[in-house]
Motif scaffolding. Structure first.
Motif, PDB file in Angstrom:
ATOM      1  N   ALA A 176       0.815  -1.215   0.000  1.00 46.13           N
ATOM      2  CA  ALA A 176       0.000   0.000   0.000  1.00 46.13           C
ATOM      3  C   ALA A 176       0.847   1.264   0.000  1.00 46.13           C
ATOM      4  CB  ALA A 176      -0.928   0.003   1.204  1.00 46.13           C
ATOM      5  N   GLY A 177       2.200   1.111   0.080  1.00 46.89           N
ATOM      6  CA  GLY A 177       3.082   2.266  -0.008  1.00 46.89           C
ATOM      7  C   GLY A 177       3.514   2.844   1.327  1.00 46.89           C
ATOM      8  N   HIS A 178       3.226   2.150   2.424  1.00 48.22           N
ATOM      9  CA  HIS A 178       3.603   2.664   3.744  1.00 48.22           C
ATOM     10  C   HIS A 178       5.069   2.351   4.044  1.00 48.22           C
ATOM     11  CE1 HIS A 178      -0.521   3.686   4.594  1.00 48.22           C
ATOM     12  NE2 HIS A 178      -0.913   2.439   4.363  1.00 48.22           N
ATOM     13  N   SER A 179       5.720   3.241   4.755  1.00 50.80           N
ATOM     14  CA  SER A 179       7.114   3.023   5.151  1.00 50.80           C
ATOM     15  C   SER A 179       7.156   2.141   6.394  1.00 50.80           C
ATOM     16  CB  SER A 179       7.789   4.362   5.458  1.00 50.80           C
ATOM     17  OG  SER A 179       7.204   4.956   6.616  1.00 50.80           O
ATOM     18  N   ILE A 180       8.350   1.625   6.682  1.00 53.24           N
ATOM     19  CA  ILE A 180       8.508   0.785   7.871  1.00 53.24           C
ATOM     20  C   ILE A 180       8.153   1.579   9.124  1.00 53.24           C
ATOM     21  CG2 ILE A 180      10.223  -0.395   9.303  1.00 53.24           C
ATOM     22  CD1 ILE A 180      11.604  -1.319   6.784  1.00 53.24           C
ATOM     23  N   ALA A 181       8.546   2.844   9.159  1.00 53.13           N
ATOM     24  CA  ALA A 181       8.240   3.684  10.317  1.00 53.13           C
ATOM     25  C   ALA A 181       6.728   3.870  10.475  1.00 53.13           C
ATOM     26  CB  ALA A 181       8.930   5.038  10.178  1.00 53.13           C
ATOM     27  N   ASP A 182       6.053   4.084   9.363  1.00 57.79           N
ATOM     28  CA  ASP A 182       4.592   4.253   9.428  1.00 57.79           C
ATOM     29  C   ASP A 182       3.921   2.975   9.929  1.00 57.79           C
ATOM     30  OD1 ASP A 182       4.690   6.845   8.518  1.00 57.79           O
ATOM     31  OD2 ASP A 182       4.384   6.298   6.408  1.00 57.79           O
ATOM     32  N   ILE A 183       4.382   1.845   9.419  1.00 54.99           N
ATOM     33  CA  ILE A 183       3.782   0.558   9.829  1.00 54.99           C
ATOM     34  C   ILE A 183       3.988   0.335  11.321  1.00 54.99           C
ATOM     35  CG2 ILE A 183       3.819  -1.936   9.484  1.00 54.99           C
ATOM     36  CD1 ILE A 183       4.857  -1.397   6.646  1.00 54.99           C
ATOM     37  N   ALA A 184       5.193   0.634  11.790  1.00 55.74           N
ATOM     38  CA  ALA A 184       5.485   0.461  13.214  1.00 55.74           C
ATOM     39  C   ALA A 184       4.591   1.366  14.069  1.00 55.74           C
ATOM     40  CB  ALA A 184       6.958   0.771  13.483  1.00 55.74           C
ATOM     41  N   LYS A 185       4.445   2.588  13.636  1.00 56.18           N
ATOM     42  CA  LYS A 185       3.618   3.537  14.384  1.00 56.18           C
ATOM     43  C   LYS A 185       2.158   3.110  14.404  1.00 56.18           C
ATOM     44  CE  LYS A 185       2.350   8.440  14.516  1.00 56.18           C
ATOM     45  NZ  LYS A 185       2.543   9.766  13.861  1.00 56.18           N
ATOM     46  N   ASN A 186       1.650   2.678  13.271  1.00 61.07           N
ATOM     47  CA  ASN A 186       0.235   2.311  13.173  1.00 61.07           C
ATOM     48  C   ASN A 186      -0.093   1.002  13.893  1.00 61.07           C
ATOM     49  OD1 ASN A 186      -0.274   4.582  11.604  1.00 61.07           O
ATOM     50  ND2 ASN A 186       0.050   3.487   9.673  1.00 61.07           N
ATOM     51  N   SER A 187       0.909   0.154  14.073  1.00 58.69           N
ATOM     52  CA  SER A 187       0.666  -1.147  14.702  1.00 58.69           C
ATOM     53  C   SER A 187       1.157  -1.206  16.146  1.00 58.69           C
ATOM     54  CB  SER A 187       1.345  -2.254  13.892  1.00 58.69           C
ATOM     55  OG  SER A 187       2.754  -2.050  13.847  1.00 58.69           O
ATOM     56  N   ASP A 188       1.694  -0.077  16.642  1.00 59.51           N
ATOM     57  CA  ASP A 188       2.222  -0.028  18.012  1.00 59.51           C
ATOM     58  C   ASP A 188       3.325  -1.054  18.232  1.00 59.51           C
ATOM     59  OD1 ASP A 188       0.579   2.061  18.890  1.00 59.51           O
ATOM     60  OD2 ASP A 188      -1.061   0.694  19.373  1.00 59.51           O
ATOM     61  N   LYS A 189       4.146  -1.243  17.197  1.00 52.40           N
ATOM     62  CA  LYS A 189       5.283  -2.138  17.307  1.00 52.40           C
ATOM     63  C   LYS A 189       6.558  -1.365  17.026  1.00 52.40           C
ATOM     64  CE  LYS A 189       2.697  -6.242  15.866  1.00 52.40           C
ATOM     65  NZ  LYS A 189       2.562  -7.338  14.853  1.00 52.40           N
ATOM     66  N   SER A 190       7.674  -1.926  17.406  1.00 51.75           N
ATOM     67  CA  SER A 190       8.935  -1.239  17.183  1.00 51.75           C
ATOM     68  C   SER A 190       9.354  -1.358  15.725  1.00 51.75           C
ATOM     69  CB  SER A 190      10.028  -1.826  18.076  1.00 51.75           C
ATOM     70  OG  SER A 190      10.359  -3.143  17.651  1.00 51.75           O
ATOM     71  N   ILE A 191      10.207  -0.422  15.295  1.00 52.16           N
ATOM     72  CA  ILE A 191      10.715  -0.462  13.932  1.00 52.16           C
ATOM     73  C   ILE A 191      11.516  -1.738  13.702  1.00 52.16           C
ATOM     74  CG2 ILE A 191      12.360   0.616  12.342  1.00 52.16           C
ATOM     75  CD1 ILE A 191      11.470   3.321  13.344  1.00 52.16           C
ATOM     76  N   ASN A 192      12.266  -2.157  14.721  1.00 57.34           N
ATOM     77  CA  ASN A 192      13.057  -3.388  14.580  1.00 57.34           C
ATOM     78  C   ASN A 192      12.162  -4.605  14.376  1.00 57.34           C
ATOM     79  OD1 ASN A 192      15.513  -2.099  14.804  1.00 57.34           O
ATOM     80  ND2 ASN A 192      15.640  -2.366  17.040  1.00 57.34           N
ATOM     81  N   THR A 193      11.007  -4.622  15.048  1.00 59.01           N
ATOM     82  CA  THR A 193      10.080  -5.752  14.882  1.00 59.01           C
ATOM     83  C   THR A 193       9.553  -5.810  13.458  1.00 59.01           C
ATOM     84  OG1 THR A 193       9.393  -5.691  17.216  1.00 59.01           O
ATOM     85  CG2 THR A 193       7.882  -6.741  15.649  1.00 59.01           C
TER      86      THR A 193
END
Length: 599
Positions: free
Chosen positions: A235-252
């Motif tokens: 969908a074009g989301h960045s890793i940072a956006d995905i982490a923020k939206n899912s309440d998970k860490s960027i490393n996860t």
């Protein structure tokens, strides 16, 4: 031609009528009919008058010979069959002759609402549509398309006649719009009688369905969390956006993405997008117009077009109307309205968070036709809907039935119990089982109904004549016949947005010719009350008092005779209720859906 001679019953009906010698009434209808039929071949404006004259002709025969619905209902010969056949054949051939010219490539691409390009092997542009110019910024050469640096060479390689694109399934490539939006390009060989090989390049909006989830889970062993990350990346989301939206860490998220890449064999996120685009193309194909359905392929805003390939090879076209993630409802549209709704109707769907699923019946739009009789067609239609609902994971739905679509709803509930939990019909008809049902219809509709029952050998000619008008671009003449005499409906049909929707709906209906229209006309005309034997689900009928095609008094009586049916009369409404009272219809649908959900 003499009008006082007796007519001969034909075919299998000869024995039934052997002891009767009914005669044709003395009038001018026969000679007028022949004259108008031949006049129609050069003057399409005569079609409406021909339909009216034909109705007078067949109604006079009905009255003279005391023919009624039921036991005394027999096939008849009119005495003018040969002339009608000859005239309508001429019309059909003239229409076909006008269509033999190849569709211009620019006109072909204009049918696509998303960017579409026809490119030569050297990368130069043979044809393009406005969307490609505006979104991709491409005008003369495909090197104008913004792609990742490592894909620039690949872009040209995709166009080679010797590449995999020329012989295999469509291939994909990541690109960017002029505004930086991430897009997926799909490359397909373009086959038509021409001197040069071409490649069709489209942007693919990945259609993420239940089937895509299943392929990723079963084919690549992706976990639920990994599938979610993949969906977000596509969908074009960045890793940072995905982490923020899912309440998970960027490393996860990075770890999950690395696992996805390893399991799928993709080296980069771009490779992953290519893979998902390919899976999406396999699971559910986007509609691709052909020369036969160019006009029918144009979409309105908020309407997604899809095709599901069934295991037996049949194609089932369907449209999704309304907000993504909305509550599911099934939409069975009218014969000529097609799966297209007005802006107010779509706005109301968004307000109530309702998403309509409109599955094209066999032979309509891009859905494969089916051979067989009436029951086979209806059973296949019901099974097609079941397959799409299963693919999308909708569960049982409330059905919204428009005009003829209301009858289709009863049919679906009959052949596939459990799919339909409730029904909301508007402007829909009822089974014609009593003499007053047909006698109470307007002249044009009455003519079609009697023809289907008493002179079915003539009905294909009339339908072919109507389709020929539509194919020749004479849709205003068709509307004049279909809505003339119904004051407010004809006026409504002339409004710009309504006219566009009705035009697209008609094109959708005759995309594969006249056969499907003919079959549905026959289905509507004959007695289908048998499908109501186990009709028990809650149903609301919304009907305009000024609807002269299906008089409100008959529909109300139908509702009064059944405990599970309620009736809403719209005093200032006609047949085209969706274009005059869209908010009311969607509100009633919402109320029915909430009632079942226990709200």
């Amino acid at each position: 031609m003499k009008t006082g001679r007796s007519f001969r019953p034909i075919g299998v009906f000869a024995t039934i009528m052997a002891n009767k010698s009914p005669t044709q009434p003395k009038n001018n209808h026969a000679s007028d009919l022949v004259e108008q039929a031949y006049s129609l071949t050069t003057n399409p404006e005569e079609y409406d008058q021909l339909v009216l004259t034909w109705e007078k002709r067949i109604s006079s025969l009905v009255k003279k010979n005391a023919l009624e619905i039921g036991a005394n209902e027999h096939q008849i010969a009119t005495g003018e069959d040969e002339h009608l056949l000859r005239a309508f054949t001429i019309i059909e051939r003239l229409s076909a002759a006008e269509q033999t010219g190849a569709v211009a490539l620019d006109d072909l691409l204009a049918a696509y609402t998303s960017p579409a390009i026809l490119a030569r092997p050297d990368g130069s542009i043979r044809a393009t549509n406005n969307a490609a110019s505006q979104i991709l910024g491409v005008h003369t050469h495909i090197n104008e398309i913004a792609v990742d640096s490592d894909n620039a060479k690949t872009l040209i390689e995709r166009l080679s006649p010797n590449s995999a694109t020329a012989t295999a399934s469509p291939t994909v490539l990541r690109a960017y719009g002029s505004d930086g939006q991430s897009l997926v390009l799909v490359f397909s060989p373009f086959h038509r009688d021409q001197e040069e090989p071409l490649t069709l390049i489209q942007t693919a909006e990945i259609n993420w369905t239940k089937a895509v989830d299943q392929l990723l889970r079963e084919g690549f062993s992706l976990t639920k969390a990994e599938i979610s990350v993949t969906n977000s990346i596509v969908a074009g989301h960045s890793i940072a956006d995905i982490a923020k939206n899912s309440d998970k860490s960027i490393n996860t998220i990075r770890s999950q993405l690395s696992s996805v890449l390893a399991k799928t064999g993709a080296r980069t996120q771009s490779d992953l997008v290519r893979l998902i685009a390919g899976i999406s193309q396999i699971a559910t194909l986007k509609v691709k117009p052909t020369n036969n359905i160019v006009a029918a392929a144009k979409a309105l805003p908020d309407i997604e077009e899809h095709i599901l390939l069934l295991p037996d090879g049949r194609k089932v076209a369907y449209r999704l109307i309304g907000p993504k993630g909305g509550r599911w409802a099934v939409f069975c549209h009218s014969m000529f309205g097609g799966p297209y709704l007005s802006a107010p109707a779509r706005a109301r769907l968004r307000q109530h968070n309702i998403r309509l699923l409109a599955v094209a019946r066999p032979g309509f739009g891009e859905t494969s036709p089916v051979k067989g009789g009436r029951e086979t067609r209806h059973r296949t239609m019901s099974q097609d809907l079941k397959a799409v609902m299963a693919d999308l994971g909708t569960g049982p739905c409330v059905l919204l039935g428009q005009e003829a679509g209301g009858g289709q709803g009863y049919t679906i509930a009959h052949f596939e119990p459990g799919l339909i939990s409730a029904q909301v019909n508007f402007s829909s008809g009822i089974p014609f089982t009593k003499p007053e049902h047909i006698k109470g219809l307007p002249a044009r509709m009455r003519g079609y109904m009697w023809t289907a029952r008493l002179a079915p050998h003539i009905l294909p000619l009339m339908i072919k004549g109507a389709v020929a008008l539509l194919q020749k671009g004479k849709i205003e003449l068709f509307h004049r016949t279909y809505y003339h005499g119904e004051g407010m409906d004809y006026e409504t049909s002339q409004r710009s947005e309504v006219a566009l929707i009705l035009k697209k709906g008609a094109e959708f209906s005759y995309a594969q010719g006249h056969d499907a229209i003919l079959e549905q006309t026959i289905d509507l005309s004959l007695d289908w009350s048998g499908y109501l034997d186990n009709f028990t689900h809650p149903t609301t009928l919304i009907h305009g008092e000024q609807n002269s095609q299906f008089p409100a008094k008959f529909v109300k009586k139908f509702a009064d005779e059944r405990q599970n049916v309620s009736f809403i009369k719209v005093r200032d409404g006609g047949l085209l209720l969706m274009h005059t009272h869209a908010e009311l219809i969607i509100d009633v649908l919402d109320k029915q859906m909430k009632s079942l959900a226990g709200h």
